[in-house]
Motif scaffolding. Structure first.
Motif, PDB file in Angstrom:
ATOM      1  N   ARG A   1      20.197 101.904 -27.812  1.00  0.00           N
ATOM      2  CA  ARG A   1      20.245 103.345 -28.033  1.00  0.00           C
ATOM      3  C   ARG A   1      19.739 104.070 -26.791  1.00  0.00           C
ATOM      4  O   ARG A   1      18.741 103.674 -26.197  1.00  0.00           O
ATOM      5  CB  ARG A   1      19.370 103.731 -29.221  1.00  0.00           C
ATOM      6  N   PRO A   2      20.397 105.147 -26.412  1.00  0.00           N
ATOM      7  CA  PRO A   2      19.923 105.906 -25.253  1.00  0.00           C
ATOM      8  C   PRO A   2      18.620 106.626 -25.582  1.00  0.00           C
ATOM      9  O   PRO A   2      18.418 107.090 -26.712  1.00  0.00           O
ATOM     10  CB  PRO A   2      21.048 106.900 -24.968  1.00  0.00           C
ATOM     11  N   LEU A   3      17.757 106.707 -24.594  1.00  0.00           N
ATOM     12  CA  LEU A   3      16.475 107.386 -24.784  1.00  0.00           C
ATOM     13  C   LEU A   3      16.653 108.902 -24.668  1.00  0.00           C
ATOM     14  O   LEU A   3      17.556 109.377 -23.983  1.00  0.00           O
ATOM     15  CB  LEU A   3      15.471 106.912 -23.739  1.00  0.00           C
TER      16      LEU A   3
END
Length: 83
Positions: free
Chosen positions: A49-51
């Motif tokens: 998941r992208p931060l």
């Protein structure tokens, strides 16, 4: 590679599925002729998941680490005083 007949595959399906999941390839035959192959599925790739997805959606109070300190202390110490 293991070759089995359809009747054996039907009666021992769980066993052969376990073997296939462990990496073994199983060929299923009808009247001695191969008709199907039982193999494990490739694992599904999990994308990280992208931060920062929640950036700007909420704010942290300045007193977050001390918020409700007195009330929490009262809950702990008043319970001890009642005993």
């Amino acid at each position: 590679m293991l070759t089995i007949n359809i009747h054996e595959a039907k009666t021992q399906l769980s066993r052969y599925v376990d073997q296939a999941a462990a990496g073994e390839e199983i060929v299923i035959a009808r009247a001695g002729k191969p008709v199907a192959r039982l193999v494990a599925l490739a694992p599904k790739a999990i994308k990280p998941r992208p931060l920062g997805l929640g950036a700007g959606r909420f704010t942290m109070p300045e007193n977050f680490d001390t918020f409700g300190r007195e009330e929490i202390a009262d809950m702990f110490y008043s319970a001890q005083a009642e005993d």
